[in-house]
Design a protein around this motif. Structure first.
Motif, PDB file in Angstrom:
ATOM      1  N   LEU A 112       0.711  -1.259  -0.055  1.00  0.00           N
ATOM      2  CA  LEU A 112      -0.015  -0.079   0.084  1.00  0.00           C
ATOM      3  C   LEU A 112       1.010   1.281  -0.093  1.00  0.00           C
ATOM      4  N   LEU A 113       1.924   1.346   0.842  1.00  0.00           N
ATOM      5  CA  LEU A 113       2.876   2.543   0.696  1.00  0.00           C
ATOM      6  C   LEU A 113       3.398   2.626  -0.270  1.00  0.00           C
ATOM      7  N   LYS A 173      -0.235   6.049  -7.234  1.00  0.00           N
ATOM      8  CA  LYS A 173      -1.318   5.269  -7.757  1.00  0.00           C
ATOM      9  C   LYS A 173      -2.390   4.894  -6.523  1.00  0.00           C
ATOM     10  N   PRO A 174      -3.191   5.826  -6.457  1.00  0.00           N
ATOM     11  CA  PRO A 174      -4.342   5.775  -5.184  1.00  0.00           C
ATOM     12  C   PRO A 174      -5.481   4.604  -5.859  1.00  0.00           C
ATOM     13  N   GLY A 175      -5.601   4.714  -7.064  1.00  0.00           N
ATOM     14  CA  GLY A 175      -6.727   3.801  -7.720  1.00  0.00           C
ATOM     15  C   GLY A 175      -6.173   2.239  -7.502  1.00  0.00           C
ATOM     16  N   LYS A 176      -4.929   2.035  -7.654  1.00  0.00           N
ATOM     17  CA  LYS A 176      -4.260   0.647  -7.387  1.00  0.00           C
ATOM     18  C   LYS A 176      -4.278   0.327  -6.140  1.00  0.00           C
ATOM     19  N   ALA A 177      -3.810   1.414  -5.209  1.00  0.00           N
ATOM     20  CA  ALA A 177      -3.878   1.118  -3.752  1.00  0.00           C
ATOM     21  C   ALA A 177      -5.255   0.745  -3.088  1.00  0.00           C
ATOM     22  N   PHE A 178      -6.476   1.436  -3.757  1.00  0.00           N
ATOM     23  CA  PHE A 178      -7.722   1.130  -3.187  1.00  0.00           C
ATOM     24  C   PHE A 178      -8.017  -0.416  -3.530  1.00  0.00           C
TER      25      PHE A 178
END
Length: 320
Positions: free
Chosen positions: A264-265, A272-277
């Protein structure tokens, strides 16, 4: 094993509706620098389904009814075929378990997997898995985390340091010294999952070592959806509950939580907030599936059948 000795390696591949990857796998196995002695294909078939024709004289196909497929028992059946063909002296013989969609990345796979057996303590070696070209970023990160380029030798002394990773091993591509395998009684069965890690745990507890060969590479990955991750991790939980003597003393949840946090970090730092979500969502599905699997014996039969990716196993073995 003397350096001048040519190893005898039998390859065992469970297969279900084999596709182009399977045919490429067989072709590359036959092109290896150390040739396989024989390739046993254990074809899972349904009623009326045609049995695959051998693609080479060193290959034989053995049908297994779908309702009887079991991760441990089916592979152990293949090992038995190899033992039967070899005869009484199984010392210095090796069996390589592969899946139908694991494709050697080069022609030295068998040579590199068999080399660590020069140390008599080695009982199992397993290969590095590389992501396919079309693999999603999250799958690529998982492959790098679980299968780094560096070799690793694992023994009982590593349990405190590595935890559950000490037992990590994958029959996607894993070679076993046959006499050690038979000494441990072969794979446990019935088993819905994890026959490889259970065997690795037994080898390590018996004083042997498991070697990860970072230079022995196969191309193998899956772009699982959230629901596929849920089903897969439900079965993982079932396996750990059924063989709790192996898994209860070492927690696997700490390892999973550490990887989730670092990934996540990594994704957030790279914008890449979409990938993180989506990764966080996947982790949630995995955790829920795993927790339900660990409590499968308290769930209604219909719910278990909905949660598992192998309903045939549950139908035959839930009450055992």
């Amino acid at each position: 094993m003397e350096k001048t000795e040519i190893p005898v390696i039998d390859v065992i591949i469970p297969a279900y509706r084999p596709d182009d990857s399977f045919h490429k796998l067989i072709r590359l196995l036959l092109e290896q620098s150390v040739k396989p002695h024989h390739i046993y294909v254990l074809q899972t078939i349904e009623d009326g389904e045609q049995v695959l024709q051998p693609l080479d004289q060193r290959m034989s196909v053995h049908p297994v009814p779908k309702k009887k497929f079991d991760h441990g028992a089916t592979r152990d059946y293949g090992a038995g075929l190899a033992v039967k063909d070899i005869g009484d002296d199984i010392s210095q013989h090796y069996i390589l378990f592969m899946t139908q969609d694991a494709v050697p990345a080069g022609t030295e796979l068998l040579e590199r997997l068999v080399k660590p057996f020069g140390d008599d303590r080695t009982a199992i070696t397993y290969a590095r898995q590389l992501a396919r070209e079309e693999a999603d970023l999250l799958e690529r990160l998982t492959r790098v985390h679980n299968y780094p380029p560096e070799d690793q030798v694992k023994s009982k002394e590593d349990l405190e340091r590595l935890g559950i990773k000490t037992y990590f091993c994958s029959d996607v591509c894993a070679m076993y010294r046959l006499d050690r395998y038979m000494e441990q009684g072969g794979f446990v069965h019935p088993t819905i999952f994890n026959e490889d890690m259970i065997m690795a745990s037994r080898m390590i507890q018996a004083g042997y070592q498991v070697v990860y060969c970072g230079s022995a590479e196969v191309v193998h990955s899956h772009n699982y959806s959230c629901m596929q991750q849920f089903h897969r991790n439900f079965d993982l939980g079932v396996s750990q509950k059924q063989y709790r003597e192996v898994f209860e003393s070492i927690s696997s949840e700490k390892e999973g939580a550490g990887y989730a946090k670092s990934t996540l970090l990594y994704l957030l730092k790279r914008g890449k907030p979409g990938k993180a979500f989506y990764f966080a969502l996947q982790c949630g599905f995995k955790l829920i599936g795993y927790k339900l699997g660990k409590n499968y014996d308290h769930l209604p039969r219909k719910m278990v059948l909905w949660c598992t990716m192998t309903p045939g196993y549950v139908l035959f073995h839930q009450d055992e």
